[in-house]
Design a protein around this motif. Structure first.
Motif, short mmCIF file in Angstrom:
data_model
loop_
_atom_site.label_atom_id
_atom_site.label_comp_id
_atom_site.label_asym_id
_atom_site.label_seq_id
_atom_site.Cartn_x
_atom_site.Cartn_y
_atom_site.Cartn_z
N LEU A 42 0.86 -1.18 0.00
CA LEU A 42 0.00 0.00 0.00
C LEU A 42 0.90 1.23 0.00
CD1 LEU A 42 -2.45 -1.16 2.79
CD2 LEU A 42 -3.08 -0.74 0.43
N ILE A 43 0.62 2.16 -0.88
CA ILE A 43 1.44 3.37 -0.92
C ILE A 43 0.78 4.44 -0.04
CG2 ILE A 43 2.53 5.13 -2.39
CD1 ILE A 43 3.51 2.21 -2.95
N ILE A 59 -3.72 6.98 1.65
CA ILE A 59 -3.26 5.81 0.88
C ILE A 59 -3.71 6.06 -0.55
CG2 ILE A 59 -3.42 3.30 0.61
CD1 ILE A 59 -2.57 3.63 3.42
N VAL A 60 -2.77 5.98 -1.49
CA VAL A 60 -3.10 6.33 -2.87
C VAL A 60 -3.16 5.14 -3.82
CG1 VAL A 60 -2.32 8.73 -2.76
CG2 VAL A 60 -0.67 6.92 -3.29
N PHE A 100 -6.17 4.46 -6.38
CA PHE A 100 -7.44 5.04 -5.94
C PHE A 100 -7.71 6.37 -6.61
CE2 PHE A 100 -5.99 2.38 -2.35
CZ PHE A 100 -7.06 1.50 -2.29
N SER A 101 -8.90 6.51 -7.20
CA SER A 101 -9.23 7.80 -7.82
C SER A 101 -9.38 8.86 -6.73
CB SER A 101 -10.49 7.69 -8.68
OG SER A 101 -11.49 6.99 -7.97
N THR A 102 -9.92 8.45 -5.60
CA THR A 102 -9.96 9.31 -4.42
C THR A 102 -9.10 8.62 -3.36
OG1 THR A 102 -12.22 9.90 -4.94
CG2 THR A 102 -11.46 10.41 -2.70
N PRO A 103 -8.00 9.26 -2.93
CA PRO A 103 -7.14 8.62 -1.94
C PRO A 103 -7.93 8.26 -0.67
CG PRO A 103 -6.06 10.54 -2.85
CD PRO A 103 -7.47 10.56 -3.37
N VAL A 104 -7.49 7.20 -0.01
CA VAL A 104 -8.14 6.74 1.22
C VAL A 104 -7.58 7.56 2.38
CG1 VAL A 104 -8.48 4.75 2.75
CG2 VAL A 104 -8.36 4.42 0.25
N ASP A 105 -8.47 8.24 3.11
CA ASP A 105 -8.05 9.05 4.25
C ASP A 105 -7.56 8.12 5.36
OD1 ASP A 105 -7.86 11.30 6.07
OD2 ASP A 105 -9.64 10.44 7.03
N GLY A 144 -10.92 -1.36 1.42
CA GLY A 144 -12.39 -1.39 1.35
C GLY A 144 -12.99 -2.76 1.19
N GLU A 145 -12.20 -3.80 1.58
CA GLU A 145 -12.76 -5.17 1.50
C GLU A 145 -13.15 -5.65 2.89
OE1 GLU A 145 -9.73 -7.63 -0.22
OE2 GLU A 145 -9.61 -6.41 -2.03
#
Length: 146
Positions: A42-43, A59-60, A100-105, A144-145
């Protein structure tokens, strides 16, 4: 299969995305040596101040390791301030799994993440590290799983 949180800057994220490569300084050789092809990375972009804007940690992308660790001292990554002339010579080839089109906060996930024991001082779990292994449960939560 192992799951890794790879801690980087906005600048180096662009290089990872362009070259499909992850690199760490020599002092992190014991950590990166544990990464095997097939592992998920994970980046994680650290919090940064960009002119007037504060960019929160996020996380991008998710990548899969597709090589063993190799050494290459060609300068492709940018040294963050305070790291001198670091070239991040220990590297792994990657293939993108999901960008991710929208990075995960990241901050909103802290209360649920297992690898972060001290929720108040959560940055201590990442401070001074280039990458760290995380449980599968946390990986699934982030992507998101979970």
């Amino acid at each position: 299969m192992s799951y890794w949180l790879c801690i980087t800057t906005e600048e180096n994220w662009k290089i990872i995305k362009e070259k499909n490569i992850w690199g760490v300084p020599e002092r992190h050789k014991n950590t990166i040596a544990k990464v095997k092809p097939g592992d998920k990375l994970l980046i994680y972009l650290k919090q940064e101040r960009d002119k007037e804007q504060n960019k929160e940690p996020r996380i991008v992308a998710v990548y899969e390791a597709v090589s063993e660790v190799f050494k290459d001292s060609k300068r492709i990554f940018k040294s963050p301030p305070g790291m001198g002339n670091e070239v991040f010579p220990l590297r792994i080839k990657l293939k993108p799994v999901k960008i991710f089109s929208t990075p995960v906060d990241f901050k909103s996930l802290i209360p649920k993440l297992k690898f972060i024991k001290n929720k108040q001082k959560w940055t201590g779990h990442l401070m001074g590290k280039a990458m760290r292994e995380i449980p599968e449960e946390d990986y699934k939560l982030i992507v998101g799983e979970g």
